[in-house]
Scaffold this active site. Structure first.
Site, PDB file in Angstrom:
ATOM      1  CD1 TRP B 318      47.174  50.585  32.928  1.00  0.00           C
ATOM      2  CD2 TRP B 318      45.541  49.523  31.846  1.00  0.00           C
ATOM      3  NE1 TRP B 318      47.673  49.382  32.490  1.00  0.00           N
ATOM      4  CE2 TRP B 318      46.686  48.709  31.825  1.00  0.00           C
ATOM      5  CE3 TRP B 318      44.375  49.055  31.230  1.00  0.00           C
ATOM      6  CZ2 TRP B 318      46.709  47.462  31.211  1.00  0.00           C
ATOM      7  CZ3 TRP B 318      44.396  47.817  30.603  1.00  0.00           C
ATOM      8  CH2 TRP B 318      45.549  47.034  30.609  1.00  0.00           C
ATOM      9  CG  HIS B 319      41.044  50.385  29.693  1.00  0.00           C
ATOM     10  ND1 HIS B 319      40.887  50.488  31.044  1.00  0.00           N
ATOM     11  CD2 HIS B 319      40.812  49.093  29.379  1.00  0.00           C
ATOM     12  CE1 HIS B 319      40.557  49.296  31.528  1.00  0.00           C
ATOM     13  NE2 HIS B 319      40.505  48.439  30.540  1.00  0.00           N
ATOM     14  N   GLY B 320      43.647  53.869  27.802  1.00  0.00           N
ATOM     15  CA  GLY B 320      44.057  54.635  26.635  1.00  0.00           C
ATOM     16  C   GLY B 320      44.093  56.110  26.934  1.00  0.00           C
TER      17      GLY B 320
END
Lengths: 365, 466
Positions: B318-320
């Site tokens: 989700w963070h990247g």
């Protein structure tokens, strides 16, 4: 208690609203002396400029460029950083004895590009086939390493010098690092507030290049209030001004820059912020200087701005001097060298900018 | 637009506050919706339509599910459809190029990258929208029939770009009716200023330290590597929690009460503890909408391990769109599972000091993984931290000495100490004196932040070098 809340709210709103009110109500500044760049002025609002985002970018820059008393804020910012123990601000070391020196750490020297430039220059020298000398100028922080903050580092000037020298056996390399390190015990060789060399520094380079050079006049004081580029990075109010000296030259000199006649010394720089601009008034693609002596010798200089304060001395030894600044010169240097019967070629370049320069490729044109 | 810019602080915010309070109560949500779209379109004029599409989809599916509440099957189908669309958009705009790169690498294929620019905030607003549709399905929230109110919930500029992830359930009542007292407003100001200070004074400065060190490519002394890792540890905390503070503060100015997102995470005594204190709204989201539906810890240890693996891989991802984020997620899966198995009990017997050291070491190493967007730098960098390139050398002593004051301030500012000190000082005063003291401190912090905000926009032209 409500009054207290309202007081805080009013104070907060005042702090955030007033600056913008000043920006929109006041007159726009167009140029920043300290940063040597144009400032963003009020942008025009059009549908297209909103859609492609350029209006948004411009108005963002507009507010920050036109912020009231911007330089004062920057100065305060420097003071805060100094108080917090920072020893370099905006890319300049805060050295001892009032020296502000460009921070060029070893990793900032691009080895790949350096090797490419060595190849480009070697090819150029071979193609021209005349005597070539290279003056690699060490940055202030290398020669004046005793003025650097504790534990600070600069690129290794001696190593870089030896790398380039050993790669180009046909070119002669006067050792400026040694010469300037020696000379600094006598007089100031670099400005404290600017990244260039002083009259004495440039003169030392001249004497290292031409030990029997004919120039022998004494320097004249041009300005005693120079606060240069490295100062501008910090805007440290504690800075002390530098003196700028110039070298008297023959009044028969004719100087042409990109086709326009200019004086060797731009005396109007006394009233400007950048007093180093006194030397030729800045940088041009092609500058020719003729008539300093009558020996018929022609010198081609491939240079950066360090050459601007060196070239007055050379007018005593070369009748014709052609200076090319590859950042702005678009023609073929090889063709020019052949057409003008150049006798000698001289490179004058600060070491790290020689290593990182992307314009040397133009030497092959 | 970012909060820590003069255009936001000095132009956008005053205008929006003025407009909001001039506006009659009925029109305020519409006003906030419009100015939020302007805020978003500021840097992303085109992607604003993507966000509007996302709003319409979730609004319509919410209404449809509500209409077919009696038909469980149809409702489920509608929910699945809406989730597929939400995650589909997120995947296309965030992960396409990552997937293509990896397909090319694995199968030796040669698909061209699409070079899709990431729409700002898409991970945040997608998760917010999903919290609504899923909760409508579960009948945990009332369906929103007013498109303006719903659109305003998704776009609300304070938390649009970087959270906190406000679940619809948290604000559904405030959407319909909220009020702001002067006390709320001044509290909002203080919270905002604290966040601005964290971002400008600490995060930006620490970020400069980290990026200088990271640019060296990993082969640095142990002292340098640790200085860089610690600088990044502070950068990400003050950046992210500063942004959350600003969001919460701004929310207060408009009458919203957003959930807290950080609770002094670097005071943790274990990694389990850390994840109760770090980006709380994200962990809550994953717990509510993924971990528990998967069965959580109720279906035996093996199933729990699988559930944790899924949750933490996705949390990382989700963070990247990068392997470093996946590795970072898996790293926490391993540690958290080990802690669950036995380590937490063992740690409890240790003195608190050692538990802090244990947690901080793992957190710092975690951030190095997280920050290494160039995965080839990761191993050399970790090697350097453990002495592969000697203990000291290069600019490390210089960096440490010149940033020591700032590092110490960061250490103190990341703990509860400043708050406790203020409370104990305020305890000896009356309410008015304490408020005055706090106000003076806040205005000073605001002034200091503005000094560095403007001073750092200082941007000398490189031409000057010659």
């Amino acid at each position: 208690m409500k009054k207290f809340h309202i007081a805080l709210i009013a104070l907060f709103l005042a702090v955030i609203i007033l600056p913008a009110a000043f920006v929109f109500a006041g007159e726009d500044r167009t140029f920043s002396d300290n940063e040597n760049r144009m400032l963003q002025t009020a942008p025009k609002l059009t549908f297209d400029s909103i859609l492609d985002g350029s209006f948004q970018n411009k108005i963002t820059d507009y507010i920050s460029d036109q912020f009231p008393a911007r330089d004062t804020w920057t100065q305060l910012g420097s003071q805060v950083k100094k108080l917090a123990g920072f020893k370099d601000i905006g890319g300049a070391y805060l050295g001892s004895d009032g020296y502000y020196m460009e921070k060029i750490t070893p990793d900032k020297v691009d080895e790949t590009n350096l090797n490419r430039n060595i190849g480009l220059v070697s090819d150029f020298v071979q193609a021209c086939g005349v005597k070539t000398t290279m003056l690699l100028v060490p940055a202030t922080g290398t020669v004046m390493s005793d003025k650097l903050p504790a534990h600070a580092r600069m690129y290794d000037a001696e190593k870089l010098y030896n790398t380039v020298k050993s790669a180009m056996p046909d070119v002669s390399f006067p050792d400026l690092y040694a010469a300037l390190s020696e000379a600094k015990t006598q007089q100031q060789v670099y400005y404290r507030t600017d990244h260039h060399w002083t009259w004495y520094g440039a003169h030392t380079a001249y004497k290292t290049l031409l030990p029997d050079g004919k120039y022998d006049a004494s320097p004249e004081l041009f300005s005693d209030s120079f606060l240069g580029t490295t100062y501008s990075k910090t805007l440290d109010p504690a800075a002390k001004c530098d003196d700028v000296y110039i070298s008297p030259v023959s009044d028969k000199l004719k100087v042409t820059a990109d086709g326009k006649e200019i004086p060797l010394y731009d005396m109007s720089a006394a009233g400007e912020k950048d007093k180093y601009k006194v030397f030729l008034g800045g940088n041009y693609g092609e500058t020719t200087i003729t008539g300093g002596c009558n020996n018929g010798k022609t010198l081609l200089i491939i240079k950066d701005s360090f050459a601007n304060s060196l070239v007055p001395f050379l007018t005593a030894d070369y009748e014709n001097i052609i200076m090319l600044d590859l950042r702005y010169y678009m023609g073929s240097a090889q063709q020019l060298a052949a057409e003008r019967n150049v006798d000698e070629i001289l490179f004058v370049c600060e070491m790290s900018s020689f290593a990182n320069d992307k314009n040397m490729v133009k030497l092959g044109f | 637009m970012v909060f820590s810019s003069t255009i936001f602080l000095c132009v956008y915010l005053p205008l929006v506050l003025l407009g909001y309070y001039i506006c009659p109560k009925k029109g305020r949500n519409l006003f906030l919706l419009i100015v939020s779209l302007v805020f978003y379109a500021w840097g992303e004029p085109k992607y604003v339509f993507l966000m509007i599409f996302s709003i319409l989809v979730n609004y319509i599916f919410g209404r449809l599910m509500d209409k077919h509440r009696e038909n469980k099957k149809r409702m489920k189908l509608l929910l699945v459809l809406s989730v597929v669309i939400d995650l589909g958009l997120l995947s296309v705009f965030k992960y396409t190029d990552f997937i293509i790169t990896n397909v090319n690498a694995i199968f030796g294929a040669n698909f061209d990258l699409l070079n899709i620019a990431l729409p700002i905030g898409i991970s945040f607003y997608t998760f917010q929208a999903m919290s609504y549709t899923i909760d409508v399905y579960r009948d945990d929230v009332r369906v929103q029939k007013n498109l303006i109110d719903f659109g305003m919930y998704i776009t609300m500029f304070p938390q649009l770009i970087a959270g906190p992830i406000v679940r619809y359930a948290d604000v559904q009542d405030q959407l319909a009716d909220r009020s702001v007292t002067t006390a709320d407003f001044s509290e909002g100001i203080m919270r905002f200023v604290v966040g601005l200070g964290k971002k400008v004074l600490l995060a930006n400065q620490m970020g400069a330290v980290w990026s200088d060190i990271y640019a060296l490519g990993g082969d640095v002394s142990a002292l340098m590597a640790w200085t860089g890792a610690i600088a990044y540890t502070f950068q990400i905390y003050f950046d992210f929690s500063g942004y959350s503070d600003m969001a919460i503060g701004l929310g207060r100015m408009f009458g919203f009460k957003f959930p807290e997102n950080f609770r002094y995470p670097y005071q943790s005594v274990s990694i389990t503890d850390f994840w109760r204190r770090w980006h709380i709204t994200l962990s809550t989201w994953f717990k509510e909408y993924l971990y528990i539906p998967l069965g959580g810890n109720r279906r035996g240890l093996a199933r729990q391990a699988l559930n944790l693996l899924i949750v933490w891989s996705l949390t990382g991802f989700w963070h990247g769109a990068g392997w470093n984020f996946v590795m970072w997620g898996l790293y926490y899966f391993v540690i958290l599972f080990i802690e669950k198995l036995f380590l937490l009990k063992a740690l409890d017997k240790l003195p608190k000091f050692f538990r802090h050291v244990y947690a901080l070491l793992l957190i710092i190493i975690g951030w190095v993984i997280f920050a290494s967007d160039d995965v080839s730098v990761l191993l050399p960098y970790l090697g350097s931290m453990f002495g592969a390139n000697g203990a000291i050398g290069g600019m490390d002593v210089y960096t440490l000495l010149t940033k020591a004051v700032l590092l110490i301030i960061c250490c103190i500012a990341s703990t509860e100490l400043p708050k406790k000190l203020f409370l104990s000082a305020a305890g000896a005063m009356n309410e008015k004196a304490a408020f005055t003291l706090k106000s003076v401190l806040m205005i000073a912090l605001l002034a200091l932040s503005m000094i560095l905000l403007i001073g750092d926009s200082y941007n000398p032209f490189l031409y000057f070098r010659f």
